[in-house]
Design an enzyme around this catalytic site. Structure first.
Site, PDB file in Angstrom:
ATOM      1  N   HIS A 160     -32.762 -13.515 -20.582  1.00  0.00           N
ATOM      2  CA  HIS A 160     -32.337 -14.023 -19.281  1.00  0.00           C
ATOM      3  C   HIS A 160     -33.368 -13.797 -18.174  1.00  0.00           C
ATOM      4  CE1 HIS A 160     -29.342 -15.346 -16.360  1.00  0.00           C
ATOM      5  NE2 HIS A 160     -29.663 -14.316 -15.614  1.00  0.00           N
ATOM      6  N   ASP A 191     -31.378 -18.134 -13.323  1.00  0.00           N
ATOM      7  CA  ASP A 191     -30.135 -17.596 -12.797  1.00  0.00           C
ATOM      8  C   ASP A 191     -29.751 -18.379 -11.530  1.00  0.00           C
ATOM      9  OD1 ASP A 191     -28.335 -15.004 -13.358  1.00  0.00           O
ATOM     10  OD2 ASP A 191     -28.571 -15.160 -11.190  1.00  0.00           O
ATOM     11  N   TYR A 224     -21.565 -15.138  -5.347  1.00  0.00           N
ATOM     12  CA  TYR A 224     -20.629 -15.531  -6.405  1.00  0.00           C
ATOM     13  C   TYR A 224     -19.324 -16.051  -5.815  1.00  0.00           C
ATOM     14  CZ  TYR A 224     -23.629 -13.382  -9.917  1.00  0.00           C
ATOM     15  OH  TYR A 224     -24.686 -13.083 -10.745  1.00  0.00           O
TER      16      TYR A 224
END
EC number: 3.3.2.9
Length: 468
Positions: free
Chosen positions: A442, A234, A383
């Site tokens: 993930h 990630d 982000y």
């Protein structure tokens, strides 16, 4: 469905044509400035590199009874949740019946005292870097003692992502610090990203993966590691790649379970990727296509469906964070949903969301890190920083990874289209291995700690061999 795929196909071709020229332009990463400061300016005035400000201090998690009492009170006052639609599991989001069961466990059976002791079982520290306190786990091989079986210790920087934390690594770290038959073990340094958990957040805009990477290079230098290996998934993967491109002289090699090549695909690659949705052999091996429980042909729609959170966090993280900081029920639903669908997209069609295969206490440990530190808002800002126009124009974004690299490709990774094996050498020009894993998604370190640890170990040993 066919119309939607056609739209994606047209968009991909347009993007490829517009950006085609970039893929053949060799770039050099930027040199990061040394006079950066992410803390309060008032602290900078008193900062002295030669004082306690750069010391490494032991740390233990010690959450007050007041905070835990407030949490239990809020959980007891959770408003009645809307009933799920008939014959709907997790297709509309977190199933409220299942969420109620998890919240009941959190309030009445989850033992924070015991879990805190468990989390304190690994050595933890803090140090101040560029004005911020950085928290990290630092685990050394236990057998590095006279008569022990470890002869070679390899430093490894281990990086988590969102909505994870260092808690994801707790089962894997002991597997890495254990010596193997050849006497090789890892010294693991696993920091909490700035703004995550017990690491302080930046007080001003601009801290993206490159800036975080700079902090962690300084952390490793401070721990005595001029050169080291780095691994991540990630955000951890993006930071690992960034460190590898900007500081290649410091990185002996990198390993990732979230390799991404989209920014380096040519028009032909995009065409091949899109056609792979219909003929998977053009993009993936037959083995990995068979191991997936979700066909490659549905990846585009699934990726679109699962990334709505990303747009919110890239644009309005502080707004989203208000409700999540105030409501433990909301925080649990928002975080745990990702551990459902991102581990296997088919989990959304299950009544329990796939949670029955996990230790619910371990899942809640991760939620607790966000709750007790109040860090969900500051974690989501990464982000926004990454998506900013300034960050996207930094030279390293177009630089290829030249250090030895290895990729672990998990079959249920939601972003499989970003890391297809047949495209990896476009970006990772010194690719040592690309292992198609048997199972997992993930959150690889949390889901499959043994498989990931084995691939990290074998890949890094291979990198060591080619560099001797």
């Amino acid at each position: 469905m066919n119309k939607i795929v056609l739209v994606f196909t047209v968009l991909a071709v347009i993007i490829a044509l517009v950006d085609y020229w970039k893929f053949f332009k060799e770039v050099e990463p930027e040199v990061m400035p040394e006079d950066v400061w992410w803390g309060l300016e008032s602290d900078r005035v008193n900062f002295d590199r030669n004082t306690f400000h750069t010391q490494i201090l032991p740390f233990q998690i010690n959450i007050s009874d007041r905070i835990i009492g407030d949490l239990k009170d809020r959980l007891s006052k959770t408003r009645s949740l809307a009933k799920p639609l008939e014959n709907v599991n997790f297709e509309y989001g977190f199933n409220s019946d299942r969420l109620s069961e998890i919240l009941d466990h959190w309030a009445n059976r989850y033992d924070w005292t015991a879990r805190q002791a468990y989390l304190n079982g690994l050595p933890q520290f803090k140090t101040r870097i560029y004005g911020l306190d950085v928290h990290f786990v630092h685990a050394k091989p236990a057998s590095v003692v006279p008569g022990g079986n470890v002869q070679t210790v390899i430093p490894l920087l281990l990086l988590h992502g969102w909505p994870g934390s260092v808690v994801e690594f707790y089962e894997m770290i002991p597997l890495l610090t254990a010596g193997d038959a050849r006497g090789i073990a890892f010294e693991v340094i696993a920091p909490s990203l700035p703004g995550y958990g017990f690491s302080e957040p930046a007080v001003r805009p601009g801290m993206g993966p490159a800036q975080i990477g700079q902090m962690f290079v300084e952390l490793m230098r401070r721990l005595g590691h001029g050169r080291f290996y780095v691994q991540g998934g990630d955000w951890g993967s993006i930071i690992a790649e960034t460190i590898s491109t900007i500081y290649p002289d410091r990185v002996r090699g990198m390993h990732s379970n979230f390799c991404s090549v989209t920014s380096f695909l040519t028009l032909g690659d995009y065409t091949r990727l899109i056609l792979g949705a219909y003929w998977p052999s053009l993009a993936v091996s037959s083995e990995i296509e068979k191991s997936r429980t979700y066909p490659l042909s549905e990846l585009l729609m699934s990726f679109l469906e699962e990334t709505g959170y990303m747009h919110l966090q890239m644009t309005k993280p502080d707004t989203v964070g208000v409700g999540l900081t105030d409501s433990p029920a909301g925080l649990a639903a928002y975080i745990l949903e990702k551990f459902s669908s991102w581990t296997n997209l088919k989990n959304k069609h299950l009544l329990d969301g796939g949670f029955s295969k996990y230790n619910i206490n371990a899942l809640l440990d991760n939620v607790m890190i966000y709750w007790v530190t109040g860090s969900i808002t500051t974690s989501m800002r990464l982000y926004s920083e990454y998506a900013s126009k300034h960050y996207q124009t930094l030279p390293h974004k177009k630089a290829k990874v030249k250090v030895p690299a290895a990729c672990a490709l998990f079959p249920e990774e939601m972003a499989m289209a970003l890391n297809l094996k047949k495209f990896l050498k476009i970006k990772y020009i010194n690719l040592v291995s690309a292992t198609e894993m048997k199972e997992g998604g993930h959150f690889a370190a949390f889901e499959q700690p043994k498989l990931l640890a084995e691939d990290i170990r074998s890949s890094i040993i291979a990198m060591e061999a080619i560099q001797k």
